[in-house]
Design an enzyme around this catalytic site. Structure first.
Site, PDB file in Angstrom:
ATOM      1  N   GLY A  73       0.876  -1.292   0.010  1.00 48.49           N
ATOM      2  CA  GLY A  73       0.161  -0.010  -0.045  1.00 48.49           C
ATOM      3  C   GLY A  73       0.719   1.361   0.060  1.00 48.49           C
ATOM      4  CB  THR A  74       3.874   2.255   1.718  1.00 45.46           C
ATOM      5  OG1 THR A  74       3.416   1.936   3.170  1.00 45.46           O
ATOM      6  CG2 THR A  74       4.841   3.385   1.875  1.00 45.46           C
ATOM      7  CG  ASN A 142      -4.943   3.844   9.315  1.00 48.10           C
ATOM      8  OD1 ASN A 142      -5.277   4.790   8.702  1.00 48.10           O
ATOM      9  ND2 ASN A 142      -3.892   3.866  10.238  1.00 48.10           N
ATOM     10  CD  GLN A 170      -6.948  -0.907   7.599  1.00 47.42           C
ATOM     11  OE1 GLN A 170      -7.357  -1.793   7.881  1.00 47.42           O
ATOM     12  NE2 GLN A 170      -5.534  -0.765   8.088  1.00 47.42           N
ATOM     13  CB  SER A 190      -2.161  -3.440   1.332  1.00 47.10           C
ATOM     14  OG  SER A 190      -1.152  -4.141   1.854  1.00 47.10           O
ATOM     15  CB  ALA A 191      -1.454  -8.750  -0.383  1.00 45.28           C
ATOM     16  CG  HIS A 192       0.080  -6.634   5.117  1.00 40.57           C
ATOM     17  ND1 HIS A 192      -0.126  -6.231   6.575  1.00 40.57           N
ATOM     18  CD2 HIS A 192       0.286  -5.561   4.308  1.00 40.57           C
ATOM     19  CE1 HIS A 192       0.123  -4.953   6.339  1.00 40.57           C
ATOM     20  NE2 HIS A 192       0.396  -4.465   5.342  1.00 40.57           N
ATOM     21  CB  THR A 228      11.706  -9.769 -12.272  1.00 41.87           C
ATOM     22  OG1 THR A 228      12.755  -9.489 -13.093  1.00 41.87           O
ATOM     23  CG2 THR A 228      11.172 -11.110 -12.183  1.00 41.87           C
ATOM     24  CB  CYS A 315      -0.097  -0.601  11.439  1.00 43.09           C
ATOM     25  SG  CYS A 315      -0.829   0.853  10.590  1.00 43.09           S
TER      26      CYS A 315
HETATM   27  N1  PLP Z   1      -2.717   3.022   4.099  1.00 43.29           N
HETATM   28  C1  PLP Z   1      -3.537   2.492   5.208  1.00 43.29           C
HETATM   29  C2  PLP Z   1      -5.218   3.131   5.320  1.00 43.29           C
HETATM   30  C3  PLP Z   1      -3.002   1.699   5.895  1.00 43.29           C
HETATM   31  O1  PLP Z   1      -3.771   0.912   7.020  1.00 43.29           O
HETATM   32  C4  PLP Z   1      -1.830   0.958   5.735  1.00 43.29           C
HETATM   33  C5  PLP Z   1      -1.185   0.082   6.597  1.00 43.29           C
HETATM   34  O2  PLP Z   1      -1.584  -0.032   7.653  1.00 43.29           O
HETATM   35  C6  PLP Z   1      -1.178   1.539   4.572  1.00 43.29           C
HETATM   36  C7  PLP Z   1      -1.787   2.395   3.617  1.00 43.29           C
HETATM   37  C8  PLP Z   1       0.128   0.844   4.288  1.00 43.29           C
HETATM   38  O3  PLP Z   1       0.087  -0.398   3.355  1.00 43.29           O
HETATM   39  P1  PLP Z   1       1.250  -1.309   3.415  1.00 43.29           P
HETATM   40  O4  PLP Z   1       1.436  -1.766   4.743  1.00 43.29           O
HETATM   41  O5  PLP Z   1       0.862  -2.454   2.453  1.00 43.29           O
HETATM   42  O6  PLP Z   1       2.460  -0.431   2.985  1.00 43.29           O
END
Ligand code: PLP
Length: 372
Positions: A73-74, A142, A170, A190-192, A228, A315
């Site tokens: 996500g970042t 989040n 989220q 984001s997958a996790h 890749t 987080c």
């Molecule tokens: N955006 C939101 C709203 C999130 O809660 C998070 C992670 O907690 C992210 C972005 C970042 O995602 P990633 O952990 O996949 O980099």
């Protein structure tokens, strides 16, 4: 109950990986072949990536060709926000750090005390400056779980010829997310957060929307993200995405567990403050302040009792600082400093909530006794 049981209530930070996703990743790790190679092993890898792309797109009702795989996500947020250098960037004050830090000079759209982005302020900001713009407002926060009026934000942005990016990390797996229906131009996932592996995510970019890539090199991801591909990560993401839609069936059960937790904690400490509860909220999220006990103290004490939660935006790096989200909602410092985030998921059980309530109540009683 305390001591032995491990109760995980930090799902907005990371959801446990689904068995099917672990299996898919393990299988993919054993395969040789670069997805860009034309031979049969290469084609096999390419097929697996494209199947995963279809699953990820389907989860948020997007077209498969609009999905750009990233390292999470970042990175997807950075790609969206830095990808249009000619535009002024407007972000809300409650965004995740990965949005706030991507373009530090971005203009800030305020939020209301309910935790919702101030739509009137957004209108004014766009009307007063007619330069081409990019607006970034998240799908759901989040920390508080507050769901933003994203379709309305897309409408306002488009009325002013601005692009709209939605950080929807989220959303999926908790509530339905509809990329096409919302009218967003760009969306981050984001997958996790949905039971897939960490370190893989996607930016969804409508149609032929081209942005300046962050990483140049080979022409992977239609020239928008070179390198890749993270083959096993993508395959695991696809497996999780396929199952995440079914997770939404658990939402009413999760919401009733979350509500039970909220009521029990507020019954134990009537002065405990819940943030975001007056707005539409994700079914799994509870942000609550225990009066007089610092967030970090609560997180550590609860952990010693076997209950895992987080403080504010923990987080991002495990740091415990006062939440910028609660600041943006004009929450008084003394309350914000005592807020923790409790987040549930599809495998959370009533016994987990009992454990939380027992540990939280005992901690509150100890704090009251020492204050007396
Ligand atoms: N955006 C939101 C709203 C999130 O809660 C998070 C992670 O907690 C992210 C972005 C970042 O995602 P990633 O952990 O996949 O980099």
């Amino acid at each position: 109950m305390t001591g032995k049981r491990a109760t995980y209530l930090d799902w907005n930070a990371n959801a446990p990986m689904r068995a099917e996703a672990i299996e898919a990743v393990a299988h993919a790790l054993a395969l040789c072949g670069n997805p860009s190679s034309v031979h049969r092993f290469g084609r096999r890898a390419r097929q697996a990536i494209e199947a995963a792309r279809e699953n990820v797109a389907a989860l948020v009702n997007a077209a498969a060709e609009d999905v750009i795989f990233t390292s999470g996500g970042t990175e997807a947020n950075s790609l969206a926000l830095k990808g249009f250098p000619g535009r002024r960037v407007l972000v809300s004050t409650i965004e995740h750090e990965s949005v706030l830090a991507a373009v530090p000079e971005a203009e800030r759209i305020p939020a209301t005390p309910l935790g919702i982005v101030d739509l009137a302020a957004l209108q004014t900001m766009l009307a007063e400056d007619k330069r081409p713009a990019l607006v970034s407002v998240m799908f759901a926060n989040n920390e508080t779980g507050v769901i933003q009026p994203v379709a309305e934000i897309a409408r306002i942005a488009h009325a002013h010829h601005a692009l709209y990016h939605c950080d929807a990390v989220q959303g999926p797996g908790k509530v339905p997310v509809d990329f096409r229906g919302l009218g967003a131009d760009l969306m981050t996932i984001s997958a996790h957060k949905i039971g897939g592996p960490m370190g893989i995510g996607a930016l969804i970019a409508r149609g032929a929307l081209m942005m300046r890539p962050l990483i140049a090199g080979g022409g992977q991801e239609r020239g928008r993200r070179a390198g890749t591909e993270n083959f096993s990560g993508i395959v695991g993401f696809g497996a999780a995405a396929e199952l995440a839609a079914a997770e939404m069936d658990a939402a009413p059960r999760v919401a009733s567990l979350r509500n039970a937790a909220q009521h029990a904690l507020q019954a134990a400490a009537p002065a405990a403050k819940v943030f975001g509860a007056e707005a539409p909220r994700l079914p799994n999220t509870l942000c609550i302040a225990m009066p007089g006990v610092a967030s970090a103290t609560q997180v550590m004490a609860l952990d010693l009792s076997g209950v895992m939660v987080s403080a504010g935006a923990a987080c991002s790096s495990g740091k415990v600082t006062r939440s910028h989200v609660l600041d943006a909602m004009s929450v008084p410092c003394l309350e914000a400093e005592c807020a923790i985030r409790i987040t549930l998921g599809w495998s959370t059980e009533a016994a987990d909530i009992d454990h939380l309530v027992e540990a939280w109540t005992a901690l509150y009683a100890r704090s009251q006794a020492s204050a007396a």
